[in-house]
Motif scaffolding. Structure first.
Motif, PDB file in Angstrom:
ATOM      1  N   MET A   1       0.837  -1.322   0.107  1.00 28.78           N
ATOM      2  CA  MET A   1      -0.243  -0.021   0.243  1.00 28.78           C
ATOM      3  C   MET A   1       0.869   1.139  -0.005  1.00 28.78           C
ATOM      4  SD  MET A   1      -2.738   1.074   2.685  1.00 28.78           S
ATOM      5  CE  MET A   1      -4.015   0.510   1.820  1.00 28.78           C
ATOM      6  N   THR A 125       3.060   4.484   6.833  1.00 27.60           N
ATOM      7  CA  THR A 125       2.760   3.345   5.828  1.00 27.60           C
ATOM      8  C   THR A 125       2.152   2.394   6.648  1.00 27.60           C
ATOM      9  OG1 THR A 125       4.609   4.042   4.459  1.00 27.60           O
ATOM     10  CG2 THR A 125       3.725   1.850   4.241  1.00 27.60           C
ATOM     11  N   ALA A 129      -1.898   0.775   6.246  1.00 26.04           N
ATOM     12  CA  ALA A 129      -2.010  -0.682   5.803  1.00 26.04           C
ATOM     13  C   ALA A 129      -2.461  -1.488   6.685  1.00 26.04           C
ATOM     14  CB  ALA A 129      -0.530  -1.112   5.341  1.00 26.04           C
TER      15      ALA A 129
END
Length: 182
Positions: A1, A125, A129
């Protein structure tokens, strides 16, 4: 992602810094090797510190499944960022081995900026995700994994390159010590 960097200008700036880290790292390394004034004692002590860092990185990379999960086994049970901690130890080891204050300031400055950026981007991140699973990991309430160390994972995660860099660095500093020490 992938992160939506357009939604967060702060993360966009960090991403731009992260993209420049490899080129900047080569420049810092080149200057630091040139400035280095290692002695046999500094090389031994610095090498031992760096070896601890590389050992931590090897251990961590043998447990990590990047982008697939929140890893909770191995050193990830104790540290949120064992690869970065290992890199920091390797950097400190280089500073000790190089035995030059300017080289040390360059290396520590480079590591401070790039590791800060890496941690911030990785955190954003993983939060995006994995959501609640990542929050539980941060809070220390996730269930630790019992996965064993995997040499295949370590190789797949590219740690062999770091190991070769570690050995090469010691070799270069060793040659510099051999030829230039009084």
């Amino acid at each position: 992602m992938m992160l939506n960097l357009d939604a967060n200008p702060g993360l966009r700036r960090l991403f731009l810094i992260a993209r420049a880290r490899v080129a900047l790292g080569f420049l810092v390394a080149l200057v630091s090797f040139w400035l280095a004034r290692p002695t046999w004692a500094s090389l031994i002590w610095g090498g031992l510190i760096a070896a601890l860092g590389e050992g931590l990185r090897l251990w961590a990379s043998g447990h990590l499944r990047k982008g697939q999960e929140i890893t909770c086994s191995g050193p990830y049970h104790f540290l949120r960022h064992p690869l970065y901690c290992g890199s920091l130890l390797i950097g400190f080891g280089f500073c000790v081995a190089a035995a030059d204050m300017v080289a040390a300031v360059l290396v520590i400055g480079y590591l401070a900026v790039t590791l800060f950026v890496a941690v911030r981007l990785e955190t954003a991140t993983l939060r995006e995700a994995f959501g609640q699973e990542f929050e539980r990991y941060i809070q220390g309430t996730s269930v630790p994994s019992t996965r064993e160390f995997s040499g295949k994972l370590m190789v797949a995660n590219g740690e062999v390159k770091t190991l070769l860099g570690f050995v090469s660095t010691l070799g270069i500093l060793g040659l510099k010590t051999w030829f230039y020490s009084p």
